[in-house]
Design an enzyme around this catalytic site. Structure first.
Site, PDB file in Angstrom:
ATOM      1  N   CYS A  46      33.954   5.332 -24.187  1.00  0.00           N
ATOM      2  CA  CYS A  46      33.328   5.005 -23.212  1.00  0.00           C
ATOM      3  C   CYS A  46      34.004   5.767 -22.042  1.00  0.00           C
ATOM      4  CB  CYS A  46      32.935   3.567 -23.054  1.00  0.00           C
ATOM      5  SG  CYS A  46      34.718   2.593 -22.804  1.00  0.00           S
TER       6      CYS A  46
ATOM      7  N   HIS B  59       0.799  -1.226   0.022  1.00  0.00           N
ATOM      8  CA  HIS B  59       0.173  -0.090  -0.120  1.00  0.00           C
ATOM      9  C   HIS B  59       0.973   1.166  -0.079  1.00  0.00           C
ATOM     10  CE1 HIS B  59      -2.324   3.196   2.037  1.00  0.00           C
ATOM     11  NE2 HIS B  59      -3.270   2.852   1.228  1.00  0.00           N
TER      12      HIS B  59
END
Length: 798
Positions: free
Chosen positions: A756, A425
């Site tokens: 990279c 919840h």
């Protein structure tokens, strides 16, 4: 015969006669059950049968018990503040519970129950009795989570009582508050009761699933939560469930097992049927074996995931579903389905980026819900009745939440719970409210102090962290759709699998560097040779820790392969089908030695940066058993999980001869260049890589420039030296000439070249130099992509 007669009444509708057009009559929940039964049965989706009372039946109950005027009077008193919400809710509910059904409606319900029992050949058939609210003139208002569900109801008398309770639950305090704040007339809302054959999961399992990633909105994954017993414990957030993530595109191939992640939850309790009495269910502690075991096997996970895809396709929107497994038949059932209400309503071009500007002491950790950061004062509450102690902007800390916590949660800047998973919840509501939450901390209420200032970070992957103090952080709003097009292929560098889905909305085309060593050090934690050669491990503490981490694995090497393959697959899934370049492990010996059990397997080196690292390890007797595990993991990720967009990259390849030796070893482990579409790249980070680029290009499909190591070796400067830090500059002319040379040579040989390294993320002018030099791709740190694109907008490349 009786079913045919009753289906024509205005009071009872059988699920198989319902569809999405019946929301105004039976509410969204019941209409959806009918829609699935009527349309998805042929697709293999099993939905328990049942019937629904109609909105007309509810209105007849109001008339029969003269409740309309009573409700109107009390709700007007609430508006005028003559009575409190608590008083009004209690009086209306009591009026409902004291009422009675009109004779014809009560008999229709009893008859329908008897027929449902006869259909299932069981006289006292247990049923789930669910509330399904609707608004007469606003059928899309489903009021999800506002009303009650009653499980394991048996017999006509108990059913009538449960229906009455469902009607009363339309006026819980939270439901009254919800409608008041949204301007709904309380008498325009009606309630349908769904009566559904109970799936006997009390001795099996149940849970929830979503057809997208609930935290990031990533659409190509199904998230499944599972626990023992009835599924209410997952919905209510009272347990930390198991979690599974399944790659949706891989489900199309029945030979694949596209499960990206499995996480074993603590599952400390479960809800089961109770003996006949005032409460039809009870919660009991799970056994140690239940807590340590995964709830679902692969077949069940894949079945549920395929159902999620089928249901999503039918409804045309991401879905939130509940499922249960019958302990008698062993069959799975979908017991509820509703549209997902958070990410499916977000604008696709909107992107919020959060980043901590500093770090501090980590007080507690848990499951991160959302991707944002917030700070405030801790307020530890035991129940919603303590709302007077809570001030707007406080950080709510409690054991768990349920719908009664709604008014407090709306005022919180962040939410922390001891228990619950991604579908609890607290998690669901925090997403809807747009506030960060960390659930399942286990000890948040114990370690945090009331009034303490904290920073709640959900921006660092799937693990949420609560830091001491108010830390500086950055929040940015970016409209991705209005960003300029990059002049070159943009990719991103990633290391943490849990954070990969955060970046799926970025306008990039793949991952230029996925760092395998991060997964090994942060997820696996054990030196691969300490697993492959466990009988040789001498450190007793290391032995014990390895036994703990590999519990449940008969073959300890499978622990390594399992975790590494799924970590790689998570990263690859985030950018599928674009290429994801996975670099084989690039630890230095001193870094390998820090892994559990690693010290005895690593030599001591004066300069590990230039020592036994990269390709030289992979074919060496000192490490080849470890490299074999890396190859097995990559092969599994590509060929069993199904992420064939994975490209393998080798680091620190000193010579063509060394490249040949590694390529031969990889082939022995089933990774052959060109087979099953496998591409092989190498890092270009050593001067020999530049000088002999043509020879390396004969052996590889692409180069990826590692600017840090290349700068270190071209300039002869230790990249980690503080004394020489001023001399370390990737933009040095010598380094730039080396880069231009390798790009030219590679292109002449028909080989792709990307970068990279860190430099283009740090220096926009260096990124422009790379574009001007003709590089094929630039891989950036994710949080640099938007900055670089903004710069290119202002100063378009030549």
């Amino acid at each position: 015969m009786s079913g045919l007669t009753m289906s024509k009444t205005t009071h009872i509708r059988w699920f198989e006669d319902l569809g999405n057009n019946d929301v105004s009559s039976v509410g969204g929940k019941n209409a959806s059950l009918g829609e699935m039964i009527a349309n998805l049965r042929e697709g293999g989706v099993r939905v328990p049968g049942g019937f629904a009372t109609t909105a007309d039946a509810y209105r007849a109950y109001l008339e029969h018990n003269e409740l309309k005027d009573r409700i109107r009077t009390l709700t007007e008193a609430l508006v005028r503040e003559e009575k409190s919400l608590k008083q009004v809710g209690k009086e209306i509910r009591e009026a409902f519970l004291q009422g009675s059904f009109p004779d014809d409606i009560e008999q229709a319900i009893r008859n329908a129950y008897e027929e449902l029992a006869a259909r299932n050949a069981r006289k006292d058939l247990p049923v789930a009795v669910r509330s399904s609210a609707t608004a007469e003139d606003l059928p899309e208002a489903s009021f999800a989570g506002q009303q009650e569900t009653y499980l394991n109801i048996r017999g006509g008398d108990d059913l009538i009582d449960a229906c009455r309770k469902c009607y009363a639950s339309l006026f819980t305090d939270r439901a009254l508050n919800y409608r008041e704040h949204r301007g709904f007339d309380h008498l325009d809302v009606a309630l349908s009761v769904g009566v559904q054959k109970m799936v006997s999961s009390d001795k099996a399992c149940a849970g929830v699933m979503f057809s997208l990633d609930t935290d990031t909105g990533f659409p190509d994954v199904v998230v499944i939560n599972a626990t023992w017993g009835l599924g209410e414990t997952v919905v209510q957030g009272t347990v930390d469930p198991d979690e599974y993530r399944v790659f949706k595109p891989g489900l199309e191939n029945t030979h694949l097992v596209p499960i990206l992640a499995r996480k074993c939850g603590s599952k400390k309790e479960k809800m089961i049927y109770a003996a006949r009495g005032p409460k039809p269910t009870k919660t009991v502690d799970t056994t140690r074996a239940e807590r340590e075991a995964m709830v679902l096997d692969d077949d069940d996970v894949l079945t549920l995931a395929r159902w999620a895809v089928t249901i999503e396709k039918h409804y045309g929107t991401p879905m939130d579903m509940e499922w249960a497994k019958d302990s008698d038949s062993g069959e799975l059932y979908c017991v509820q389905a509703r549209p997902e209400t958070v990410h499916s309503q977000k604008q696709s071009g909107a992107f919020k980026s959060y980043r901590l500007e500093e770090t501090g002491e980590v007080l507690a950790r848990g499951v991160a819900i959302g991707e944002s950061i917030a700070a405030g004062r801790v307020r530890i509450l035991k129940s919603p009745q303590e709302i007077d102690r809570f001030e707007d902007g406080d950080v709510l800390v409690t054991e768990r939440t349920d719908p009664d916590w709604g008014p407090i949660m709306k005022r919180a800047t962040a939410i922390i719970t001891d228990h619950g998973g991604r579908t609890s919840h607290a998690a669901i509501v925090s997403r809807e409210l747009g506030v960060p939450a960390i659930v399942g901390t286990g000890s948040g209420t114990a370690v945090l102090k009331d009034g303490q200032e904290v920073t709640v970070s959900c921006a660092e992957g799937s693990e949420g962290r609560i830091y001491a103090g108010i830390l500086d952080f950055e929040e940015r709003d970016i409209d991705i759709e209005n960003l300029p097009e990059a002049p070159v292929q943009l990719m991103i560098n990633l290391a943490a699998p849990d954070a990969a889905f955060r970046w799926w909305r970025l306008p990039v085309q793949g991952v230029g560097l996925a760092r395998m060593e991060f997964i090994i050090s942060n997820v696996i934690k054990i030196h691969p040779l300490a697993l492959a050669r466990f009988d040789q491990v001498q450190d007793k503490k290391a032995q014990k820790r390895i036994e703990e981490l590999t519990a449940g694995y008969e073959d300890k090497t499978e622990y390594f392969v399992e975790h590494l393959s799924r970590g790689i697959a998570m990263i690859a899934a985030s950018q599928y089908p674009d290429a994801v370049i996975v670099r084989m492990s690039d630890f230095k010996t001193n870094e390998y030695a820090k892994l559990i059990g690693g010290k005895q397997f690593e030599p001591r080196e004066e300069n590990p940066m230039l020592g036994f690292r990269g390709a030289s390890r992979y074919y060496s007797d000192r490490y080849k058993d470890g490299f074999a595990l890396e190859c097995r993991a990559v092969k599994k990720a590509r060929e069993e999980i199904g992420l064939d967009n994975i490209v393998v990259m080798l680091p620190f390849v000193r010579s063509p001869r060394e490249a040949d030796r590694v390529i031969e070893v990889m082939a022995e482990h089933g990774l052959r260049r060109g087979e099953n579409g496998l591409q092989l790249y190498m890092m270009c980070e050593i001067p020999s890589n530049v000088f002999l680029a043509e020879q390396f290009a004969e052996r590889f499909d692409g180069f990826s420039i590692g600017s840090n190591d290349l700068t270190q070796l071209v300039l002869g400067v230790d990249r980690d030296s503080e004394v020489l830090s001023e001399l370390f500059d990737e933009r040095d002319e010598a380094v730039k000439r080396a880069i231009v040379q390798v790009i030219d040579k590679a292109h002449q040989s028909g080989c792709k070249v990307g970068i990279c390294g860190q430099a283009p993320s740090d220096y926009p002018d260096f990124a422009q130099f790379l574009v001007d030099s003709g590089i094929d791709s630039i891989s950036l740190n994710p949080d640099s992509v938007l900055d670089i694109l903004e710069i290119w907008r202002e100063d378009k490349p030549r």
